[in-house]
Write a protein that holds these residues in place. Structure first.
Motif, mmCIF file in Angstrom:
data_model
loop_
_atom_site.group_PDB
_atom_site.id
_atom_site.type_symbol
_atom_site.label_atom_id
_atom_site.label_comp_id
_atom_site.label_asym_id
_atom_site.label_seq_id
_atom_site.Cartn_x
_atom_site.Cartn_y
_atom_site.Cartn_z
ATOM 1 N N ILE A 1 0.843 -1.205 0.000
ATOM 2 C CA ILE A 1 0.000 0.000 0.000
ATOM 3 C C ILE A 1 0.873 1.248 0.000
ATOM 4 O O ILE A 1 0.653 2.188 -0.770
ATOM 5 C CB ILE A 1 -0.941 -0.009 1.226
ATOM 6 C CG1 ILE A 1 -1.986 -1.117 1.087
ATOM 7 C CG2 ILE A 1 -1.621 1.350 1.398
ATOM 8 C CD1 ILE A 1 -2.794 -1.353 2.347
ATOM 9 N N LEU A 2 1.884 1.238 0.856
ATOM 10 C CA LEU A 2 2.754 2.409 0.966
ATOM 11 C C LEU A 2 3.610 2.602 -0.278
ATOM 12 O O LEU A 2 3.985 3.733 -0.606
ATOM 13 C CB LEU A 2 3.644 2.271 2.199
ATOM 14 C CG LEU A 2 2.911 2.327 3.550
ATOM 15 C CD1 LEU A 2 3.844 1.924 4.684
ATOM 16 C CD2 LEU A 2 2.337 3.709 3.795
ATOM 17 N N ALA A 3 3.911 1.509 -0.967
ATOM 18 C CA ALA A 3 4.761 1.596 -2.156
ATOM 19 C C ALA A 3 3.974 1.822 -3.441
ATOM 20 O O ALA A 3 4.573 2.038 -4.502
ATOM 21 C CB ALA A 3 5.598 0.325 -2.284
ATOM 22 N N ALA A 4 2.651 1.778 -3.357
ATOM 23 C CA ALA A 4 1.826 1.902 -4.562
ATOM 24 C C ALA A 4 2.078 3.233 -5.256
ATOM 25 O O ALA A 4 2.209 4.285 -4.608
ATOM 26 C CB ALA A 4 0.352 1.763 -4.201
ATOM 27 N N THR A 5 2.127 3.191 -6.573
ATOM 28 C CA THR A 5 2.419 4.397 -7.357
ATOM 29 C C THR A 5 1.186 4.995 -8.009
ATOM 30 O O THR A 5 1.245 6.101 -8.543
ATOM 31 C CB THR A 5 3.452 4.079 -8.448
ATOM 32 O OG1 THR A 5 2.957 3.012 -9.272
ATOM 33 C CG2 THR A 5 4.781 3.662 -7.822
ATOM 34 N N THR A 6 0.065 4.279 -7.975
ATOM 35 C CA THR A 6 -1.186 4.809 -8.532
ATOM 36 C C THR A 6 -2.308 4.605 -7.527
ATOM 37 O O THR A 6 -2.226 3.733 -6.640
ATOM 38 C CB THR A 6 -1.557 4.105 -9.853
ATOM 39 O OG1 THR A 6 -1.884 2.727 -9.568
ATOM 40 C CG2 THR A 6 -0.415 4.174 -10.850
ATOM 41 N N ALA A 7 -3.370 5.371 -7.685
ATOM 42 C CA ALA A 7 -4.526 5.251 -6.791
ATOM 43 C C ALA A 7 -5.174 3.880 -6.927
ATOM 44 O O ALA A 7 -5.617 3.285 -5.930
ATOM 45 C CB ALA A 7 -5.526 6.363 -7.095
ATOM 46 N N ASP A 8 -5.253 3.367 -8.142
ATOM 47 C CA ASP A 8 -5.870 2.054 -8.354
ATOM 48 C C ASP A 8 -5.067 0.954 -7.681
ATOM 49 O O ASP A 8 -5.634 0.033 -7.072
ATOM 50 C CB ASP A 8 -5.984 1.764 -9.853
ATOM 51 C CG ASP A 8 -7.064 2.600 -10.522
ATOM 52 O OD1 ASP A 8 -7.912 3.152 -9.792
ATOM 53 O OD2 ASP A 8 -7.060 2.697 -11.767
ATOM 54 N N GLU A 9 -3.742 1.040 -7.785
ATOM 55 C CA GLU A 9 -2.899 0.032 -7.149
ATOM 56 C C GLU A 9 -3.036 0.092 -5.631
ATOM 57 O O GLU A 9 -3.146 -0.943 -4.962
ATOM 58 C CB GLU A 9 -1.435 0.247 -7.556
ATOM 59 C CG GLU A 9 -0.493 -0.814 -6.995
ATOM 60 C CD GLU A 9 0.970 -0.529 -7.310
ATOM 61 O OE1 GLU A 9 1.823 -1.352 -6.924
ATOM 62 O OE2 GLU A 9 1.260 0.530 -7.915
#
Length: 365
Positions: free
Chosen positions: A31-39
């Protein structure tokens, strides 16, 4: 040296090697590493589902391990927020924290229940905090934070999936906690309630965490309900929140108020003695922030205050609150120790005072 903002190091220790096979930690990290809102949303949904499955089966150990082994506050906060989401259901258990500042000349005892629970409920409707009283039930007893902390997450999950009446009956068995005091103290109690969502998922009570215009009339009503002969009482209600969030917010509020009471009393005492207060803030091994008020050349009239840090406490926020409090109290000499200090010197807890810590050894606010 001067600085634009107060600063203290964080003395809490996090796991250097979190368990690699813990799915909760892996998902929180994603979650913290996600680069997009969808991810990010995908991983949040996965973590919530994983937590709900374990709560359903009452498998609490992996959740406890994940929280204990989080390698940063960001990971801990992500897990904690996801756990709160997993505990959310059609039935919502919430709590309204009450910080009680009380004083008495002798032994006294504040009641453990509201004198007029129906009047309390009616007032919250009147001030707009509750929109549909038929879907909100309040417990009359005041609950100790340890009692609420002892309610297992798996039990809260079951209550969230069941009826509001069943949840209220379960919580009604929790013991009331009267406040015993002699002298002055700052105490924390909770008023607990249960609410049921409507067909659109809306709650009949605002759980925003923000105290609105209702704060003053509620304070006055609670002062009257808890009035006790021989006791000076100042009741500070905080906003109702879901139970897990309310436990955190209540603890933070109690420490903040206790720090204010400590500072007010000690500064007044030093000035009565014609001494100029020196305020020092420091972080200590073991996860504590410590604050002292002392005066140069005086070894007797200093006093210290300890803030044991919970996992969700913000060190920068607490440091800023202390700096603002000292500014309000017109204390000009405020020092922040820039490194983590020892917990004890031998068997004696370490507290810094004006003559022991020179301005050169601390950042001056």
């Amino acid at each position: 040296m001067s600085q634009s903002a107060p600063s203290l190091p964080d003395p809490r220790q996090y796991s250097a090697t979190p368990p690699v096979n813990n799915d909760f930690l892996r998902q929180a990290g994603a979650i913290l590493a996600a680069t997009t809102a969808d991810e990010k949303e995908m991983w949040q949904s996965a973590l919530k589902s994983s937590l709900a499955e374990h709560l359903e089966r009452e498998e609490m150990l992996p959740i406890s391990v994940a929280l204990a082994m989080a390698d940063s506050q960001a990971v801990y906060r992500t897990l904690w927020q996801a756990l709160g989401d997993a505990l959310d259901g059609d039935t919502v258990v919430f709590a309204l924290p009450l910080v009680l500042v009380a004083g008495s000349k002798g032994a006294a005892r504040l009641p453990g229940e509201l004198a007029d629970p129906d009047g309390f409920a009616s007032l919250l409707v009147k001030v707009g905090l509750v929109s549909d009283p038929a879907r909100v039930a309040w417990l009359p007893q005041l609950l100790h934070p340890d009692t609420l902390a002892g309610v297992k997450s798996s039990q809260l999950y079951r209550l969230a999936q069941g009826s509001a009446d069943a949840a209220r009956d379960t919580l009604a068995a929790l013991p009331a906690a009267p406040v015993s005091l002699s002298g002055e103290g700052v105490f924390l109690r909770y008023v607990v309630g249960v609410a049921r969502r409507d067909a659109n998922g809306e709650l009949p009570i605002a759980l925003s965490g923000v105290v609105g215009a209702w704060g003053m009339p509620l304070m006055q009503s609670l002062n009257a309900m808890l009035k006790t002969d021989g006791v000076t009482l100042f009741t500070i209600p905080r906003a109702p929140q879901a139970l897990t969030a309310a436990l955190v917010a209540g603890g933070q509020a109690r420490h903040e108020v206790a720090m204010q009471v400590f500072a007010s009393n000690r500064i007044r005492r030093l000035r009565e003695l014609s001494l100029e207060p020196v305020a020092i803030a420091s972080a200590h091994e073991g996860g504590e922030l410590r604050f002292t008020l002392s005066a140069r050349g005086d070894v007797k009239n200093w006093e210290g205050f300890v803030w044991p840090l919970s996992p969700l406490d913000s060190v920068p926020l607490i440091a800023r609150q202390f700096a603002e409090l000292m500014a309000d109290c017109r204390v000009d000499d405020v020092r922040f120790v820039p490194q983590v200090a020892a917990d004890k010197d031998g068997e004696v807890p370490v507290f810094f005072t004006a003559d022991e810590l020179s301005p050169a050894g601390a950042a001056i606010q």
